[in-house]
Design a protein around this motif. Sequence first.
Motif, mmCIF file in Angstrom:
data_model
loop_
_atom_site.group_PDB
_atom_site.id
_atom_site.type_symbol
_atom_site.label_atom_id
_atom_site.label_comp_id
_atom_site.label_asym_id
_atom_site.label_seq_id
_atom_site.Cartn_x
_atom_site.Cartn_y
_atom_site.Cartn_z
ATOM 1 N N GLN A 1 0.826 -1.210 0.000
ATOM 2 C CA GLN A 1 0.000 0.000 0.000
ATOM 3 C C GLN A 1 0.863 1.264 0.000
ATOM 4 O O GLN A 1 0.610 2.212 -0.741
ATOM 5 N N GLU A 2 1.891 1.266 0.820
ATOM 6 C CA GLU A 2 2.786 2.428 0.900
ATOM 7 C C GLU A 2 3.479 2.677 -0.439
ATOM 8 O O GLU A 2 3.510 3.802 -0.947
ATOM 9 N N CYS B 1 0.982 3.806 -3.196
ATOM 10 C CA CYS B 1 0.609 5.220 -3.048
ATOM 11 C C CYS B 1 1.742 6.126 -3.527
ATOM 12 O O CYS B 1 1.508 7.115 -4.214
ATOM 13 N N VAL C 1 -6.814 4.378 -2.860
ATOM 14 C CA VAL C 1 -5.897 5.005 -1.899
ATOM 15 C C VAL C 1 -6.655 5.376 -0.628
ATOM 16 O O VAL C 1 -6.145 5.196 0.491
ATOM 17 N N VAL D 1 1.935 5.131 4.389
ATOM 18 C CA VAL D 1 0.659 5.139 3.659
ATOM 19 C C VAL D 1 -0.028 6.485 3.844
ATOM 20 O O VAL D 1 -0.496 7.102 2.881
ATOM 21 N N ASN E 1 1.921 9.369 1.960
ATOM 22 C CA ASN E 1 1.793 9.272 0.507
ATOM 23 C C ASN E 1 0.364 9.535 0.050
ATOM 24 O O ASN E 1 0.150 10.182 -0.977
ATOM 25 N N ALA E 2 -0.599 9.053 0.813
ATOM 26 C CA ALA E 2 -2.006 9.304 0.474
ATOM 27 C C ALA E 2 -2.287 10.808 0.542
ATOM 28 O O ALA E 2 -2.919 11.374 -0.368
#
Length: 102
Positions: free
Chosen positions: A47-48, A51, A77, A90, A93-94
């Motif tokens: 996920q990290e 993103c 996201v 996460v 970055n989101a």
Amino acid sequence: KTQVLGCSVLALMASRGGDFSPYVVEYGAVEAVRHAMAAHQPEEGVQEQACWTLVQIAEALPSSLASPSFAAALSTVEEAAALHPDCAGVQHNAQSLWELAR
């Protein structure tokens, strides 16, 4: 993990690809990242990195933010940020991506 490495490669191709950068989006990078995120929701590392990859694509190709595939990715996201509230990467970055999308 293959998904993390794949996202890394796509991010590098978008951000440092020069004339090649537009093809990253044209040939489905955003969709590939979104699918990786959906298939590996519990994995913070995926996920990290995913993103971050979307941030790199958006910075290199701002016009890509207007595409339907990017709209779908932004929704994914949002799900990642909700599923991983304690993962600083996460969340950072989101947030960066949402700021670019405004």
